[in-house]
Write an enzyme that holds these catalytic residues in place. Structure first.
Site, PDB file in Angstrom:
ATOM      1  N   LYS A  58       0.945  -1.056  -0.066  1.00 30.94           N
ATOM      2  CA  LYS A  58      -0.006  -0.079   0.002  1.00 30.94           C
ATOM      3  C   LYS A  58       0.949   1.306   0.078  1.00 30.94           C
ATOM      4  O   LYS A  58       2.044   1.098   0.844  1.00 30.94           O
ATOM      5  CB  LYS A  58      -0.929   0.140   1.268  1.00 30.94           C
ATOM      6  CG  LYS A  58      -1.820   1.223   1.344  1.00 30.94           C
ATOM      7  CD  LYS A  58      -2.876   0.945   2.435  1.00 30.94           C
ATOM      8  CE  LYS A  58      -4.069   2.045   2.501  1.00 30.94           C
ATOM      9  NZ  LYS A  58      -4.656   1.794   3.683  1.00 30.94           N
ATOM     10  N   SER A  75      -9.855   1.750   2.663  1.00 31.26           N
ATOM     11  CA  SER A  75      -9.023   2.698   1.816  1.00 31.26           C
ATOM     12  C   SER A  75      -7.873   1.918   1.090  1.00 31.26           C
ATOM     13  O   SER A  75      -7.365   2.461   0.134  1.00 31.26           O
ATOM     14  CB  SER A  75      -8.402   3.671   2.823  1.00 31.26           C
ATOM     15  OG  SER A  75      -7.220   2.891   3.680  1.00 31.26           O
ATOM     16  N   SER A  93     -10.045  -0.739   6.852  1.00 32.20           N
ATOM     17  CA  SER A  93      -9.451  -0.674   5.599  1.00 32.20           C
ATOM     18  C   SER A  93      -8.638  -1.541   4.893  1.00 32.20           C
ATOM     19  O   SER A  93      -8.318  -1.697   3.830  1.00 32.20           O
ATOM     20  CB  SER A  93      -8.375   0.737   5.451  1.00 32.20           C
ATOM     21  OG  SER A  93      -9.184   1.708   5.380  1.00 32.20           O
TER      22      SER A  93
HETATM   23  N1  GLN Z   1     -13.417   3.940   6.085  1.00 28.24           N
HETATM   24  C1  GLN Z   1     -12.855   4.306   7.290  1.00 28.24           C
HETATM   25  C2  GLN Z   1     -12.277   5.940   7.350  1.00 28.24           C
HETATM   26  O1  GLN Z   1     -12.455   6.306   6.095  1.00 28.24           O
HETATM   27  C3  GLN Z   1     -11.375   3.528   7.594  1.00 28.24           C
HETATM   28  C4  GLN Z   1     -10.361   3.907   7.099  1.00 28.24           C
HETATM   29  C5  GLN Z   1      -9.282   3.105   7.322  1.00 28.24           C
HETATM   30  O2  GLN Z   1      -9.291   1.958   7.999  1.00 28.24           O
HETATM   31  N2  GLN Z   1      -8.018   3.367   6.963  1.00 28.24           N
HETATM   32  O3  GLN Z   1     -11.774   6.321   8.291  1.00 28.24           O
END
Ligand code: GLN
Length: 495
Positions: free
Chosen positions: A82, A157, A181
Site C-alpha cells: 500500500k 482505503s 481498510s
Molecule cells: N473507512 C474508514 C475511514 O474512512 C476507515 C479507513 C481506514 O481503516 N483507514 O476512516
C-alpha cells in the site's frame, strides 16, 4: 509480450513449489506479473507506482539464493505495498497530492522486513488519500475499480492492495486498517485480509492517520498465505513504542487445528439488521463452521451502534494533529510564490489536501478545541471504553466472534460519494474492532449479484493464529476463496 509462466492466481505454496523445482524462476514470475499489470491495470488502477526494474533485480538475487539452496518461505514471492508504507528511493504518496513529489528516504519496518525475507516488490498500490475512505474514490490518483466488475468500487482505503490480489497481479499485498481498510476491501474483492492486534506489527515508516487505531496487515488469496506473510511482519521494533515487545510470531501454527469445540459468538444485533441475501450467506457460513465442529453461541455487543459516531470524532481528532506536519516547509507540496509564512501554510494545505481530508481536519480541530473537547472527544473516548467492555464480556463465554465484514457487496462508483453518512456506515462492523484494538479477519463466504462478500472473525488480543487457523479450516471445506474474476478490457482511463 512476455509469456505467462504461471496462472496469475497461484498461492504462495504453489509458487514456492514451482520456484523450488525450477518450473519457473523468480525473474520469470516477476516478468509475467509485470506484464499482466501492464495489460490490465489501466482498467483497475490498483497501482500508483510499478517498480519493475527494482522487482527484476530483486528477483535475480532471489534466483541466486534458490540455486544455492538458501530459499526461505518468502524467497521470490511477489507482493505490492500500500502506498502508505515508506519505501526507500520510491515515491510514497499516501494517495495525496501533498506527497506526490515525496521520495521516501528510508523504508518502513514492514517493507524492510519483507524485503529481507526475500519478497519481490512489484510496486505501490492506490488508496484513499491518507487512508481516509471506504471506496477508494478519494485518491489523488483516481479511483480503483473492482476487478469483479469495473463499474464498482473495490472498497477502501486499501482498495489498490485488495484489487491487486483479486486481479491476479500479485499473490499477496500489504495494507493498513484504521477502521476497516483491510477487511472491508478484502470482503468486496473476494480475498482474505487480516488486521492484527493493535501493536502487533511495527508502524515505523507507515504514514500516520489516527495513531490510536492504525495497524498494518495483509491481503492474500487464502488464510495460509496471509499467515505466512503476516508472520514475517511481526516482532518488536524499538523504533515504534506502540509495537508489542514480542518476538516474531509463527501465525501458521494453528492452520491444522480443527474447528472442534471452538466457541463462536454470534452477536444478535448484527444478524437481525442485515439484508436477507447477506444474512443468508452469513448463516450458511456459520452452519459450515458448526458442521466442522465449532459451537455457535448467542452474544450481545450492545454498544456497536455508537461505534461509528465515536470513531468519527476520535479518528478526525487524531488526523488533525497527525496531518499538521504537512505545512509546505519540510516535505511534500509547497504552493507557488507565498506572500508570507501564513500564506505558505494556508495555500500549501488548501491546494494539496482533497475534500475528505479537509473535512476531517476541520472536524478534528473543532472537536479538540476548548469548550468542545468534553462534549465530543471525551464522550467518544467513554464510548470507546464501553465498546471495549462489550468485547471483554463476550470473550468470557466465547473464543472468537463472527460478524459480517460489511453490510453488503461492493457498490457502484459515485453511488455513495456525496453521502458521507452512508459511506461511513460501510464500516459499522469493522470499526468496533479497531476501537477495541482486537484482531479481525475477513474471508470470502459467497456472492451477491456476482460480487463477493466476506465474513469477519474477531479474535482476542494476539489470537491471530486462531483466526487464521479457523479461516484455513473453513477454506478446506469451501471454495469461495478460489473464485477469481475475469478481467475485461473496458478502455477506462484514470486521471
Ligand atoms: N473507512 C474508514 C475511514 O474512512 C476507515 C479507513 C481506514 O481503516 N483507514 O476512516
Amino acid at each position: 509480450m512476455v509469456a505467462h509462466v504461471t496462472t496469475p492466481f497461484q498461492s504462495i505454496a504453489e509458487i514456492r513449489a514451482n520456484l523450488d523445482d525450477g518450473t519457473y524462476s523468480c525473474r520469470e514470475l516477476a516478468e509475467s506479473l509485470i506484464s499482466r499489470i501492464e495489460e490490465h491495470d489501466n482498467d483497475i488502477n490498483a497501482f500508483i507506482t510499478v517498480t519493475a526494474d527494482d522487482a527484476r533485480s530483486t528477483a535475480d538475487a532471489q534466483d541466486v539464493l534458490i540455486a544455492k539452496g538458501q530459499a526461505g518461505p518468502l524467497t521470490g514471492i511477489p507482493l505490492a505495498h500500500k502506498d502508505i508504507f515508506c519505501t526507500e528511493g520510491v515515491k510514497t504518496s499516501a494517495g495525496s497530492k501533498m506527497l506526490d513529489n515525496f521520495i521516501a528516504p528510508y523504508s518502513a519496518t514492514v517493507v524492510a522486513k519483507l524485503k529481507a525475507a526475500g519478497c519481490v516488490t512489484l510496486g505501490k498500490t492506490n488508496l484513499d488519500e491518507f487512508a481516509m475512505g471506504s471506496s477508494n474514490e478519494n485518491s489523488y490518483y483516481g479511483p480503483v475499480r473492482n476487478p469483479w466488475q469495473t463499474s464498482h468500487v473495490p472498497g477502501g482505503s486499501s482498495g489498490g492492495s485488495a484489487a491487486a490480489v483479486a486481479a491476479g497481479f500479485c499473490p499477496v499485498s500489504t495494507g493498513t486498517d484504521t477502521g476497516g481498510s483491510i477487511r472491508q476491501p478484502a470482503s468486496m474483492c473476494g480475498v482474505t485480509g487480516i488486521k492484527p492486534t493493535y501493536g502487533r506489527v511495527s508502524r515505523w515508516g507507515m504514514i500516520a492517520f489516527a495513531s490510536s487505531l492504525d495497524q498494518a496487515g495483509v491481503f492474500a488469496r487464502n488464510a495460509e498465505d496471509a499467515a505466512i506473510l503476516l508472520s514475517a511482519m511481526t516482532g518488536a521494533d524499538p523504533r515504534d513504542s506502540t509495537c508489542i515487545d514480542a518476538p516474531i510470531a509463527d501465525l501458521t501454527q494453528e492452520l491444522s487445528t480443527p474447528l472442534t469445540g471452538i466457541r463462536i459468538g454470534v452477536p444478535e444485533q448484527y444478524l437481525s439488521e442485515l439484508d436477507a441475501p447477506m444474512a443468508d450467506l452469513l448463516t450458511s457460513a456459520l452452519f459450515e463452521m458448526e458442521a466442522g465442529g465449532a459451537k455457535l453461541v448467542d452474544i450481545s455487543l450492545p454498544h456497536t451502534r455508537y461505534a461509528v459516531p465515536a470513531y468519527y470524532v476520535i479518528a478526525p481528532a487524531e488526523c488533525s494533529t497527525n496531518l499538521s506536519r504537512y505545512d509546505g516547509v519540510r516535505f511534500g507540496y509547497r504552493c507557488e510564490d507565498p506572500e508570507d509564512i501564513e500564506d505558505l501554510y494556508k495555500r500549501s494545505r488548501s491546494e494539496a489536501f482533497g475534500d475528505e481530508v479537509k473535512q476531517r481536519i476541520l472536524v478534528g480541530t473543532f472537536t479538540l478545541s476548548t469548550g468542545y473537547y468534553d462534549a465530543y472527544y471525551r464522550k467518544a473516548q467513554q464510548i470507546r471504553r464501553l465498546i471495549h467492555q462489550d468485547f471483554v464480556a463476550a470473550f468470557n463465554s466465547v473464543d472468537v466472534i463472527a460478524a459480517p465484514t460489511c453490510p453488503g457487496p461492493a457498490f457502484r462508483l459515485l453511488e455513495k460519494i456525496s453521502d458521507s453518512i452512508a459511506m461511513y456506515l460501510q464500516d459499522i462492523y469493522t470499526i468496533p474492532v479497531n476501537l477495541a484494538g482486537l484482531p479481525g479477519l475477513s474471508m470470502p463466504i459467497g456472492q451477491i449479484g456476482e460480487m463477493p462478500v466476506g465474513m469477519q472473525l474477531i479474535g482476542q488480543y494476539l489470537d491471530e493464529a486462531r483466526l487464521l487457523g479457523m479461516a484455513h479450516q473453513f477454506q478446506q471445506r469451501t471454495d469461495w476463496h478460489l473464485a477469481t474474476p475475469t478481467l475485461q478490457a473496458t478502455g477506462v482511463s484514470h486521471g
